[in-house]
Enzyme design. Structure first.
Site, PDB file in Angstrom:
ATOM      1  N   SER A  23       0.701  -1.310   0.024  1.00 27.12           N
ATOM      2  CA  SER A  23      -0.053   0.178   0.537  1.00 27.12           C
ATOM      3  C   SER A  23       1.152   1.501   0.217  1.00 27.12           C
ATOM      4  O   SER A  23       1.987   1.301   0.130  1.00 27.12           O
ATOM      5  CB  SER A  23      -0.809  -0.125   1.479  1.00 27.12           C
ATOM      6  OG  SER A  23      -1.800   1.068   1.164  1.00 27.12           O
ATOM      7  N   PRO A  24       0.753   2.389  -0.874  1.00 29.64           N
ATOM      8  CA  PRO A  24       1.067   3.602  -0.537  1.00 29.64           C
ATOM      9  C   PRO A  24       1.468   4.084   1.153  1.00 29.64           C
ATOM     10  O   PRO A  24       0.325   3.835   1.554  1.00 29.64           O
ATOM     11  CB  PRO A  24       0.634   4.845  -1.813  1.00 29.64           C
ATOM     12  CG  PRO A  24      -0.575   3.765  -2.325  1.00 29.64           C
ATOM     13  CD  PRO A  24      -0.490   2.395  -1.491  1.00 29.64           C
ATOM     14  N   CYS A  26       3.605   6.839   2.449  1.00 28.53           N
ATOM     15  CA  CYS A  26       4.563   7.785   3.001  1.00 28.53           C
ATOM     16  C   CYS A  26       5.744   7.558   3.779  1.00 28.53           C
ATOM     17  O   CYS A  26       5.004   7.588   4.923  1.00 28.53           O
ATOM     18  CB  CYS A  26       3.769   9.404   3.788  1.00 28.53           C
ATOM     19  SG  CYS A  26       2.286   9.952   2.407  1.00 28.53           S
ATOM     20  N   ALA A  58       2.388   8.324  -1.766  1.00 32.03           N
ATOM     21  CA  ALA A  58       1.489   9.907  -2.724  1.00 32.03           C
ATOM     22  C   ALA A  58       2.380  10.508  -3.085  1.00 32.03           C
ATOM     23  O   ALA A  58       3.113  11.277  -2.592  1.00 32.03           O
ATOM     24  CB  ALA A  58       0.988  10.049  -1.374  1.00 32.03           C
ATOM     25  N   TYR A 181      -7.647  14.130   1.089  1.00 31.60           N
ATOM     26  CA  TYR A 181      -6.846  15.067  -0.001  1.00 31.60           C
ATOM     27  C   TYR A 181      -7.478  15.511  -1.171  1.00 31.60           C
ATOM     28  O   TYR A 181      -9.117  15.678  -1.010  1.00 31.60           O
ATOM     29  CB  TYR A 181      -5.861  14.476  -0.051  1.00 31.60           C
ATOM     30  CG  TYR A 181      -4.573  13.853   0.856  1.00 31.60           C
ATOM     31  CD1 TYR A 181      -4.241  14.234   1.690  1.00 31.60           C
ATOM     32  CD2 TYR A 181      -4.764  12.580   0.804  1.00 31.60           C
ATOM     33  CE1 TYR A 181      -3.611  14.785   3.459  1.00 31.60           C
ATOM     34  CE2 TYR A 181      -4.033  12.068   2.248  1.00 31.60           C
ATOM     35  CZ  TYR A 181      -3.675  12.909   3.177  1.00 31.60           C
ATOM     36  OH  TYR A 181      -2.503  13.113   3.840  1.00 31.60           O
ATOM     37  N   ARG A 323       1.069  -1.537   7.151  1.00 32.60           N
ATOM     38  CA  ARG A 323       1.992  -1.613   8.716  1.00 32.60           C
ATOM     39  C   ARG A 323       2.239  -2.938   8.622  1.00 32.60           C
ATOM     40  O   ARG A 323       4.039  -2.896   9.264  1.00 32.60           O
ATOM     41  CB  ARG A 323       0.713  -1.607  10.224  1.00 32.60           C
ATOM     42  CG  ARG A 323       0.738   0.495  10.591  1.00 32.60           C
ATOM     43  CD  ARG A 323      -0.735   0.123  11.229  1.00 32.60           C
ATOM     44  NE  ARG A 323      -0.435   1.362  11.169  1.00 32.60           N
ATOM     45  CZ  ARG A 323      -1.484   2.170  10.740  1.00 32.60           C
ATOM     46  NH1 ARG A 323      -2.356   2.087   9.818  1.00 32.60           N
ATOM     47  NH2 ARG A 323      -1.152   3.830  11.147  1.00 32.60           N
TER      48      ARG A 323
END
Length: 356
Positions: A23-24, A26, A58, A181, A323
């Protein structure tokens, strides 16, 4: 019965070797948007660990699109070389490289998590933009409402970011329309107070997302998949709902989006979210079943059997993990052993495949 977690999935002209997606996430580890050795090692280790698709974090389509001053970027051609170095490594180790193109909207110009909270000082920050001049919270920057010229700039920035993504070696693009966002801000009635063609009705509030899809598709090859990440609910009275998400998903299917990465929340700070194992899976399942479009499930998915059950129960087509893949970059290799699948390990690690 075959183990679905390690069955391939074809999206357009690509085949993912399994259903496990990084998963993206940051990393807040860039200077001026550039990828560096941290990104190579962080993402490269997940390729060595066996993930089928690796989505870069992102990635800002413009300087003002960053969440923080430390975000990864793709707003200038100089960013391409560092990104290409990583995509080449991922492909060499059997993973498909994907990028999440993002604009942070009113949640931009803030501190990285371990540096502080809320807006960065004026000398470090920039003017944020949003559908309406409403800040995310009292500690966040005051945005300005995008005018027509500003909207055209956003479209231009996504178009150019798509070109750079192709040159950098990416094979999948995910448009980030979740977590409060910019694009989520437009489609949620909690943050969009506009009265023009981009506000008010459902069709108006999703307009910018659809225009960005068109802008991306102008450059993105037809054989490469295009995904969209949404927040399926605002978890707040009067906000975006799962019913809205199903309606949007049907529109996105008509726009030939290949998969909807189904997350939730992030648009208002007071939302009460019942976080727990697999708490967002039900939303991926409803979007998949009611809109008849492939989905990805994300949100505290931590075990091989849990991931396998989601797929076996037809609740999603891909499992996006965050995670757990931070804790264990080699989760796919370990999950395969747990589920009785004889997965090929990197030749350099073969001597550790068996517990001998």
């Amino acid at each position: 019965m075959a183990v679905q977690l390690f069955s391939p999935l074809r999206l357009r002209g690509l085949e993912l070797k399994n259903r496990i997606v990084v998963s993206p996430m940051c990393e807040y580890s860039s200077q001026d948007g550039f990828a560096n050795d941290w990104h190579l090692v962080h993402l490269g280790s997940r390729a060595v660990g066996g993930a089928g698709l690796i989505l870069f974090e992102a990635t800002a389509v413009s300087p003002e699109a960053r969440i923080t001053p430390d975000d990864l970027g793709i707003w200038k051609d100089e960013h391409i070389e560092g990104l290409r170095r990583i995509t080449s490594f991922l492909e060499a180790h059997g993973s498909v490289p994907g990028i999440q193109l993002a604009h942070a909207g009113r949640k931009a110009s803030t501190f990285s998590p371990w540096k502080g909270e809320g807006a960065v000082p004026a000398e470090q920050g920039w003017q944020t933009v949003a559908p309406s001049a409403v800040p995310f919270s009292p500690t966040y920057p005051q945005p300005v409402a995008l005018d027509q010229a500003g909207i055209q700039k956003v479209l231009h920035d996504f178009r150019e970011a798509t070109r750079r993504s192709l040159e950098a070696g990416f094979k999948v693009i995910e448009i980030h329309a979740a977590h409060g966002y910019l694009l989520h801000e437009f489609y949620s009635p909690l943050s969009n107070q506009r009265t023009d063609n981009y506000g008010g009705s459902f069709d108006n509030r999703i307009r910018l997302l659809l225009e960005i899809i068109d802008a991306v598709r102008e450059t993105w090859p037809a054989e490469y998949p295009l995904l969209v990440r949404i927040s399926a609910t605002d978890w707040t009275e009067g906000g975006w709902t799962i019913e809205d998400s199903v309606k949007l998903a049907k529109v996105l299917k008509d726009k030939q989006i290949d998969l909807i990465d189904t997350s939730t929340g992030g648009n208002v700070p007071q939302a009460q979210i019942p976080v727990g194992p697999g708490y967002q899976v039900e939303f991926a399942a409803r979007v998949k079943q009611e809109a008849n479009i492939p989905t990805g499930a994300v949100g505290i998915i931590t075990t091989a059997q849990q991931a396998e059950d989601i797929l076996a129960n037809n609740q999603a087509d891909l499992i996006l993990m965050a995670r757990e893949l931070l804790r264990d970059p080699y989760f796919p290799l370990h999950a395969a052993q747990e589920l009785g699948v004889d997965l090929e390990w990197p030749v350099q690690y073969q001597r550790a495949k068996r517990n001998k």
